[in-house]
Design an enzyme around this catalytic site. Sequence first.
Site, PDB file in Angstrom:
ATOM      1  N   LYS A  34      -0.757   7.201   1.092  1.00  0.00           N
ATOM      2  CA  LYS A  34      -1.898   6.327   0.840  1.00  0.00           C
ATOM      3  C   LYS A  34      -1.953   5.852  -0.615  1.00  0.00           C
ATOM      4  O   LYS A  34      -2.307   4.696  -0.876  1.00  0.00           O
ATOM      5  CB  LYS A  34      -3.201   7.011   1.219  1.00  0.00           C
ATOM      6  CG  LYS A  34      -3.574   8.236   0.404  1.00  0.00           C
ATOM      7  CD  LYS A  34      -4.875   8.853   0.888  1.00  0.00           C
ATOM      8  CE  LYS A  34      -5.244  10.099   0.107  1.00  0.00           C
ATOM      9  NZ  LYS A  34      -5.518   9.831  -1.294  1.00  0.00           N
ATOM     10  N   ASP A 219     -10.728   5.154  -2.457  1.00  0.00           N
ATOM     11  CA  ASP A 219      -9.877   6.227  -1.956  1.00  0.00           C
ATOM     12  C   ASP A 219     -10.747   7.366  -1.422  1.00  0.00           C
ATOM     13  O   ASP A 219     -11.884   7.544  -1.842  1.00  0.00           O
ATOM     14  CB  ASP A 219      -8.988   6.735  -3.094  1.00  0.00           C
ATOM     15  CG  ASP A 219      -7.842   7.599  -2.594  1.00  0.00           C
ATOM     16  OD1 ASP A 219      -7.591   7.608  -1.369  1.00  0.00           O
ATOM     17  OD2 ASP A 219      -7.200   8.258  -3.430  1.00  0.00           O
TER      18      ASP A 219
END
Length: 724
Positions: A34, A219
């Site tokens: 990610k 995030d």
Amino acid sequence: MSDDSFEQLNSEQKIAVKTTHGPLLILAGAGSGKTRTLTARVTHLVREKNISPGNILVLTFTNKAAEEMRSRIRKQLGGQTQNIWIHTFHGASLRILRRDIDKIGLDNNFVIYDASDSLSLIKKCMRDIGVSDTKITPRNLAFKISNMKNEGLTPQALEGSNAVIDEHIVKVYALYQDRLKENKALDFDDLLLSTIALFEQAPHVLDYYRGRFNFLMVDEYQDTNMAQYKILKHLSAVHNNICVVGDDDQSIYQWRGATIRNILEFENDYPSAVMIRLEENYRSTQIILDAAWQVVKRVENRKDKRLWTKRKGGEKIVHYESEDEIAEGRYIAKTIEELHREKGIPYKEMAIFYRTHAQSRVIEDMLSQAGVPYRIYGGLRFYDRKEIKDIMAYLRVAISPADSVGAKRVINTPKRGIGKATVDKIEEYAAGKGIFFMAAAGELAPGLTKGVSEFVSIIDRLAKLTNTAKPSLVIAKAIEITGCREELSRDKTKESRERIENMQELVTAAGVYEENMDDPSMAGFLDLVALVSGTDDVTDSSGPVTMMTFHLSKGLEFEAVFMAGMEDMLFPHQNSMFDREDMDEERRLCYVGMTRAKVHLHMSNARQRRIYGRTQINRSSQFIADIPEDFVLVKGDRVYKPTKVLHVDLRPKKAAKDSEPPKKEENQYSPGAKVLHKVFGEGVILKNEEDKLTIFFKRGGKKKLASGYVTLYNPLSPFVKGEF
């Protein structure tokens, strides 16, 4: 070529990078790259879409994560990264407030209070209003105020709501906020709350930041709380260019305010949202991923995804069942040394996870005996924790009254109304007469505060005990008569419960010492502890083994992971076993722990465990039972048999009448099995002796009942709303 370059991405990552406009949910499984995807997305916006770096806001959850992202983007874009905001939520809020908080009547030069400052101010507010700390402790009140702020709730909002909250809490909260303003201060949670207030009360300021930040990236979205959610909604309301990255299977911080609803409901909050799944894992073997999925798939509400890797197969997961916690610790230490010596795995590439801090003490002892270097990550060594050092200080003074350092450490711990002036007076008297601190305290006690007399009396009682009683009994008595347990018990917070458990674990440590010494004594135990805590860590060029709780492991990875204490009542924890949402979070926590391992995963439990000052007999964790037998290599003397599941209807209408006790199924009432009782509710069996069950009930504590008057239930079946 950098790993963050577009060419290095897989197909799903490339789609995520190129989806630049509109709301986007990147559902990124553990180890799926990610950070690489977010970094490439920022680079793509600047280079390919010609977006000004100053129009991008990236929000993370730790300063370390923010710095890592800055570093990666800097390698791609060079000097163009200067105007990109890459901050934690609190860091970005602080930057906004420094510029504009005066627009809502507050001083831009505010100071930020830490937890200690805040607690002191809350205590003063409680005194001024007349709220007794017997009703609610200051620390517990601080915890509640923090939670309300994380929900985005101000005192004014609470007064006009239907929320059922004690009026004293609301009054203290309101006064606390007034006093913060008087002192030109914000606490840590206010950084978020004041940003919401600024956006809502100064529309022109909100318009400025909406115009500036056309592209938002977040995030670890599964860890956001409601205050952070509100900030994001305000900023994204016009352009809707919000990209969030997260994994609902790794939502493990509900206890500190995070709400999983934010990621589960993202597509409802943003109806035009696109969802992209990152399911290719770059960390673990397929066996580890498949086993972890078997645990987490039973979570009731989750986004559908399943991780896979090109690294097919892999070593089986090792399950080791030991006789007790000492044997478990020895196994872990021995296996770590074997992996280091025979397979060349550096110590720093191995980690030990446990559910509660109290478990670390035995493992530390076994690692030290084996010469394995280790460090406690995110926490203190067991004997360095405040509550342990406090009890040990009491015992040191009881044995050696000349220990003035120990005496001054605990003379007002817990609070006895003994201030600095009183301590100074005792020290001056001691110096003038040439006697030690405790002797001076004893002579002056009648003319000083009641607290000094109480302290002297406690030391005298402990001194007498140390001459006659076993160390474990002395420690257990010290925990009670000093008032340390009582003070922590009033807090009713997760931290206070863990500190009480740590003190009880000290009793266990003393019991082990007694069993291994011909002539055990309190002085001998103190010497042993001094050697353990004073010994320098073993040095090794490769770095030490890491020890940490499961909660602290998220975001990390290791070649080999050891998951200790895999037992029902410990993991899953006894405080979570009777609530559907809490159990789901325990499952996610187990999933997080398992997916930290790259190649080697060891899961261990003890048939009996001495912890918190008592012996527990629990069956192996139901999470181990979730893993298919083909994935597991059994070590120790256990025969691998996953726990059988009973399908019992939990609805009230099925409850048996008093005259007709429910029929018992043979051989099912083993220690660790969960039961229902019509009066006491949910419970867990501790012992089964000739149809007499010793059961710990969540509502009623420990009880002895006939087995015919409880009903087994299936922990894996859907929970009936309102019952669990």
